[in-house]
Write a protein that holds these residues in place. Structure first.
Motif, PDB file in Angstrom:
ATOM      1  N   GLU A  74       0.864  -1.189   0.000  1.00 32.22           N
ATOM      2  CA  GLU A  74       0.000   0.000   0.000  1.00 32.22           C
ATOM      3  C   GLU A  74       0.894   1.230   0.000  1.00 32.22           C
ATOM      4  N   MET A  75       0.771   2.064  -1.024  1.00 30.77           N
ATOM      5  CA  MET A  75       1.657   3.209  -1.195  1.00 30.77           C
ATOM      6  C   MET A  75       0.934   4.520  -0.858  1.00 30.77           C
ATOM      7  N   VAL A  76       1.598   5.389  -0.061  1.00 33.41           N
ATOM      8  CA  VAL A  76       1.145   6.755   0.206  1.00 33.41           C
ATOM      9  C   VAL A  76       2.270   7.667  -0.258  1.00 33.41           C
ATOM     10  N   THR A  77       1.957   8.643  -1.120  1.00 40.46           N
ATOM     11  CA  THR A  77       3.001   9.501  -1.675  1.00 40.46           C
ATOM     12  C   THR A  77       2.770  10.961  -1.301  1.00 40.46           C
ATOM     13  N   VAL A  78       3.864  11.679  -1.035  1.00 40.00           N
ATOM     14  CA  VAL A  78       3.838  13.124  -0.759  1.00 40.00           C
ATOM     15  C   VAL A  78       5.037  13.756  -1.445  1.00 40.00           C
ATOM     16  N   ASN A  79       5.005  15.087  -1.604  1.00 40.53           N
ATOM     17  CA  ASN A  79       6.106  15.732  -2.328  1.00 40.53           C
ATOM     18  C   ASN A  79       6.896  16.731  -1.493  1.00 40.53           C
ATOM     19  N   SER A  80       6.837  16.599  -0.162  1.00 37.37           N
ATOM     20  CA  SER A  80       7.652  17.477   0.685  1.00 37.37           C
ATOM     21  C   SER A  80       7.901  16.824   2.038  1.00 37.37           C
ATOM     22  N   GLY A  81       8.926  17.334   2.719  1.00 35.75           N
ATOM     23  CA  GLY A  81       9.241  16.827   4.047  1.00 35.75           C
ATOM     24  C   GLY A  81       8.142  17.144   5.046  1.00 35.75           C
ATOM     25  N   ALA A  82       7.568  18.350   4.930  1.00 38.75           N
ATOM     26  CA  ALA A  82       6.504  18.746   5.861  1.00 38.75           C
ATOM     27  C   ALA A  82       5.296  17.827   5.718  1.00 38.75           C
ATOM     28  N   ASP A  83       4.930  17.489   4.464  1.00 41.11           N
ATOM     29  CA  ASP A  83       3.807  16.577   4.247  1.00 41.11           C
ATOM     30  C   ASP A  83       4.120  15.174   4.775  1.00 41.11           C
ATOM     31  N   ALA A  84       5.379  14.765   4.658  1.00 37.64           N
ATOM     32  CA  ALA A  84       5.777  13.452   5.174  1.00 37.64           C
ATOM     33  C   ALA A  84       5.589  13.388   6.683  1.00 37.64           C
ATOM     34  N   ILE A  85       5.990  14.453   7.365  1.00 37.59           N
ATOM     35  CA  ILE A  85       5.851  14.507   8.828  1.00 37.59           C
ATOM     36  C   ILE A  85       4.371  14.469   9.216  1.00 37.59           C
ATOM     37  N   GLU A  86       3.548  15.192   8.485  1.00 32.84           N
ATOM     38  CA  GLU A  86       2.110  15.199   8.779  1.00 32.84           C
ATOM     39  C   GLU A  86       1.521  13.797   8.625  1.00 32.84           C
ATOM     40  N   GLN A  87       1.909  13.101   7.573  1.00 28.46           N
ATOM     41  CA  GLN A  87       1.408  11.739   7.353  1.00 28.46           C
ATOM     42  C   GLN A  87       1.856  10.795   8.474  1.00 28.46           C
ATOM     43  N   VAL A  88       3.111  10.928   8.876  1.00 27.11           N
ATOM     44  CA  VAL A  88       3.659  10.061   9.929  1.00 27.11           C
ATOM     45  C   VAL A  88       2.931  10.289  11.249  1.00 27.11           C
ATOM     46  N   GLU A  89       2.541  11.536  11.505  1.00 21.99           N
ATOM     47  CA  GLU A  89       1.844  11.847  12.754  1.00 21.99           C
ATOM     48  C   GLU A  89       0.402  11.331  12.760  1.00 21.99           C
ATOM     49  N   ASN A  90      -0.189  11.140  11.566  1.00 19.76           N
ATOM     50  CA  ASN A  90      -1.616  10.808  11.485  1.00 19.76           C
ATOM     51  C   ASN A  90      -1.914   9.332  11.210  1.00 19.76           C
ATOM     52  N   GLN A  91      -0.929   8.564  10.752  1.00 24.91           N
ATOM     53  CA  GLN A  91      -1.200   7.158  10.479  1.00 24.91           C
ATOM     54  C   GLN A  91       0.091   6.340  10.574  1.00 24.91           C
ATOM     55  N   PRO A  92      -0.044   5.034  10.824  1.00 23.62           N
ATOM     56  CA  PRO A  92       1.155   4.196  10.960  1.00 23.62           C
ATOM     57  C   PRO A  92       1.716   3.784   9.601  1.00 23.62           C
ATOM     58  N   PHE A  93       3.045   3.656   9.548  1.00 18.13           N
ATOM     59  CA  PHE A  93       3.718   3.171   8.343  1.00 18.13           C
ATOM     60  C   PHE A  93       4.730   2.088   8.732  1.00 18.13           C
ATOM     61  N   ASP A  94       4.930   1.170   7.794  1.00 20.46           N
ATOM     62  CA  ASP A  94       5.916   0.106   8.008  1.00 20.46           C
ATOM     63  C   ASP A  94       7.289   0.507   7.480  1.00 20.46           C
ATOM     64  N   LEU A  95       7.313   1.441   6.523  1.00 24.04           N
ATOM     65  CA  LEU A  95       8.573   1.837   5.894  1.00 24.04           C
ATOM     66  C   LEU A  95       8.392   3.207   5.245  1.00 24.04           C
ATOM     67  N   ILE A  96       9.476   3.995   5.237  1.00 26.04           N
ATOM     68  CA  ILE A  96       9.441   5.325   4.615  1.00 26.04           C
ATOM     69  C   ILE A  96      10.593   5.456   3.628  1.00 26.04           C
ATOM     70  N   PHE A  97      10.282   5.859   2.392  1.00 25.09           N
ATOM     71  CA  PHE A  97      11.298   6.266   1.419  1.00 25.09           C
ATOM     72  C   PHE A  97      11.383   7.787   1.471  1.00 25.09           C
ATOM     73  N   LEU A  98      12.591   8.318   1.614  1.00 24.12           N
ATOM     74  CA  LEU A  98      12.763   9.752   1.848  1.00 24.12           C
ATOM     75  C   LEU A  98      13.830  10.304   0.917  1.00 24.12           C
ATOM     76  N   ASP A  99      13.408  11.235   0.037  1.00 23.56           N
ATOM     77  CA  ASP A  99      14.367  11.879  -0.854  1.00 23.56           C
ATOM     78  C   ASP A  99      15.212  12.870  -0.064  1.00 23.56           C
ATOM     79  N   GLU A 100      16.511  12.841  -0.287  1.00 27.61           N
ATOM     80  CA  GLU A 100      17.411  13.705   0.499  1.00 27.61           C
ATOM     81  C   GLU A 100      17.327  15.165   0.053  1.00 27.61           C
ATOM     82  N   ASN A 101      17.157  15.417  -1.274  1.00 27.73           N
ATOM     83  CA  ASN A 101      17.288  16.773  -1.802  1.00 27.73           C
ATOM     84  C   ASN A 101      15.926  17.360  -2.157  1.00 27.73           C
ATOM     85  N   MET A 102      15.105  17.641  -1.112  1.00 28.19           N
ATOM     86  CA  MET A 102      13.799  18.279  -1.337  1.00 28.19           C
ATOM     87  C   MET A 102      13.892  19.749  -0.955  1.00 28.19           C
ATOM     88  N   PRO A 103      13.188  20.639  -1.687  1.00 28.02           N
ATOM     89  CA  PRO A 103      13.174  22.057  -1.309  1.00 28.02           C
ATOM     90  C   PRO A 103      12.446  22.251   0.018  1.00 28.02           C
TER      91      PRO A 103
END
Length: 519
Positions: free
Chosen positions: A29-58
């Motif tokens: 099951e994939m959940v996608t976001v395009n910023s670090g702030a959105d990633a943090i919001e998703q992590v705070e609101n639902q559980p995840f088994d794994l996170i892929f995180l791009d290093e060079n985001m604006p």
């Protein structure tokens, strides 16, 4: 297969659509976001088994997002993805305890491999381990049913230990019972091997035999003595081969294992006999005869190992080794710290012997204390306690110090121990010794099928206390119990770790030569 939920944060997430579709087809099951702030919001609101995180985001960078996620949800595995191959970025990501590091451009199988390595690792390891052990099961069973020698028995024991440690790392340990049965069958055959060969090793000239306790110093320790540098011989009492394999990776940070070999403990496999044999260079009957002033027999109340250094000094003199030596027995942590504080003074010696008693004390404490039994209910937990002690012991600090000073170390033990499960009735008089794995006395009565019986002690170079002295050694996982108060005795001692008898675990013990990595 378990349904895993994965969060993927990347400012170019739309360009990664083929990858996310590929993973969805694989059942994730994939959940996608395009910023670090959105990633943090998703992590705070639902559980995840794994996170892929791009290093060079604006805006909030991948490393900044990683720091936040690790501080709030430290147990979620994170895979860092980047176009950069800068070493500094890699080191920062690794320092933040990422689970993997991928460099763009990505390919689908590269991503899938990372996911399986992180999320399905335990299941895949379990499946592979169980399958591999089942394939090796028949080979092992056939090996010890043949007429094999002492070297092949060492290899069988090592393989059994290898599979025991591998199965420990599986999810359900479903093959543990099968392995336990195979070990018991191996020990049954090993007991017959010892019954047929042990007296030949001690008495026949030119016979092929293993290194035995009383030969350790002359054949392995003394030849390593050099005039220009000290040698440390560290004897960890009651250290089994599986316990050595548990602490080996910790030592490997500081030392290279130059040689990993084994020797056979003499009988009885107890500290009083096997360790004194190491330091005296003699078998028990010869110790009693030639060192009667310091030998303490089973019929005496005095501590059996109070004269080890004197035995060693006499063996050095016998071998005409006029060297400087030291001997330290460590029973308490404070003694280990004192040795560490003064170890620089020992660098002037040719030979420094250090005896550590913790593992032996652990086996006795597990017998006597219910709390220790709860902490170490099985072999795996017993090994875990050994590892935990070593990680926080002055002994590890001693290894580190010696490695920095480029000092060679030989590690050995006097005997191992076995977890006893089955009682064997024995009858003896009041002067019979109290050990659960071997008895010596007169008029002993026991079941010969579970015992290696020695009715002529002199054949095995054992002291004869009276005319009718007999030695009885328990085999496999049996322990001796007297008929009176039998049920209480059996319930108290069943499932405890004991030594003194005939088993792979007690007799085949590690002998390790370590070379410092900075040498």
């Amino acid at each position: 297969m378990q349904k895993y939920k994965i969060l993927w944060a990347d400012d170019e997430i739309d360009l990664l659509k083929p990858h996310t579709l590929f993973l969805e087809k694989k059942g994730y099951e994939m959940v996608t976001v395009n910023s670090g702030a959105d990633a943090i919001e998703q992590v705070e609101n639902q559980p995840f088994d794994l996170i892929f995180l791009d290093e060079n985001m604006p805006g909030m960078t991948g490393l900044e997002t990683l720091d936040y996620i690790k501080s709030s949800k430290p147990n979620i595995p994170v895979v860092m993805i980047t176009k950069s191959e800068e070493e500094m970025i890699m080191e920062q990501a690794i320092g933040a305890k990422i689970s993997d590091y991928l460099i763009k451009p990505l390919n689908p199988n590269q991503i899938l491999l990372s996911i399986k390595k992180i999320l399905d690792n335990r299941r895949l390891v379990t499946e592979k381990t169980n399958m591999s052990y089942q394939q090796d099961f028949r080979n092992l069973s056939m090996a010890y049913s043949d007429d094999i020698d002492h070297r092949e028995w060492i290899e069988i024991y090592r393989k059994l230990t290898f599979w025991e440690l591998e199965i420990d790392n599986t999810e359900d340990r479903s093959m543990s019972e099968v392995l336990d049965n195979q070990k018991d069958e191996a020990n049954s055959n090993f007991a017959r091997f010892i019954t047929d060969n042990y007296d030949l090793w001690l008495n026949e000239v030119g016979v092929d035999k293993p290194l035995l306790s009383h030969e350790l110093m002359t054949k392995r320790i003394f030849p390593e003595l050099k005039t220009d540098q000290p040698l440390f011989f560290i004897l960890i009492d009651n250290l089994r081969f599986d316990q050595w394999k548990i602490i080996e990776p910790i030592i490997a940070d500081h030392y290279t294992v130059e040689e990993e070999s084994s020797m056979y403990s003499i009988l009885p496999t107890t500290t009083a006999f096997s360790r004194n044999a190491i330091f005296s260079g003699m078998l028990p009957a010869e110790m009693a005869k030639y060192h009667s002033d310091i030998w303490v027999g089973d019929d005496q109340e005095e501590g059996k190992n109070n004269h080890e250094y004197e035995f060693l000094k006499r063996q050095l003199k016998k071998n005409r080794l006029d060297i400087k030596s030291s001997y330290h027995k460590i029973i308490r942590t404070e003694q280990g710290k004192q040795l560490l504080d003064n170890v620089s003074n020992l660098m002037k010696n040719d030979l420094n012997v250090v005896v550590y008693n913790f593992v032996d004390m652990l086996s006795h404490a597990r017998t006597d204390m219910e709390m220790i039994r709860e902490l170490a209910p099985d072999e795996a937990a017993y090994r875990s306690i050994t590892k935990s002690w070593f990680l926080h012991s002055p002994l590890l600090d001693l290894f580190k110090w010696l490695s920095r000073e480029s000092v060679k170390v030989i590690v050995a033990t006097d005997h191992g121990t076995i977890r006893v499960k089955r009682p064997a009735k024995i009858i003896g008089d009041r002067n019979t010794n109290t050990n659960l794995r071997y008895k010596q006395g007169k008029n002993l009565n026991f079941d010969n099928n579970r015992v290696f019986a020695v009715r002529r002690p002199e054949d095995l170079h054992l002291p004869r206390l009276n005319v009718s002295t007999t030695y009885a050694f328990a085999t496999q996982d049996y322990f001796f119990a007297y008929p009176n108060n039998y049920n209480y005795y059996v319930n108290y001692y069943r499932d405890t770790f004991q030594h003194g008898g005939v088993s792979l675990e007690e007799m085949i013990v590690p002998l390790i030569t370590l070379t410092p990595k900075n040498a």
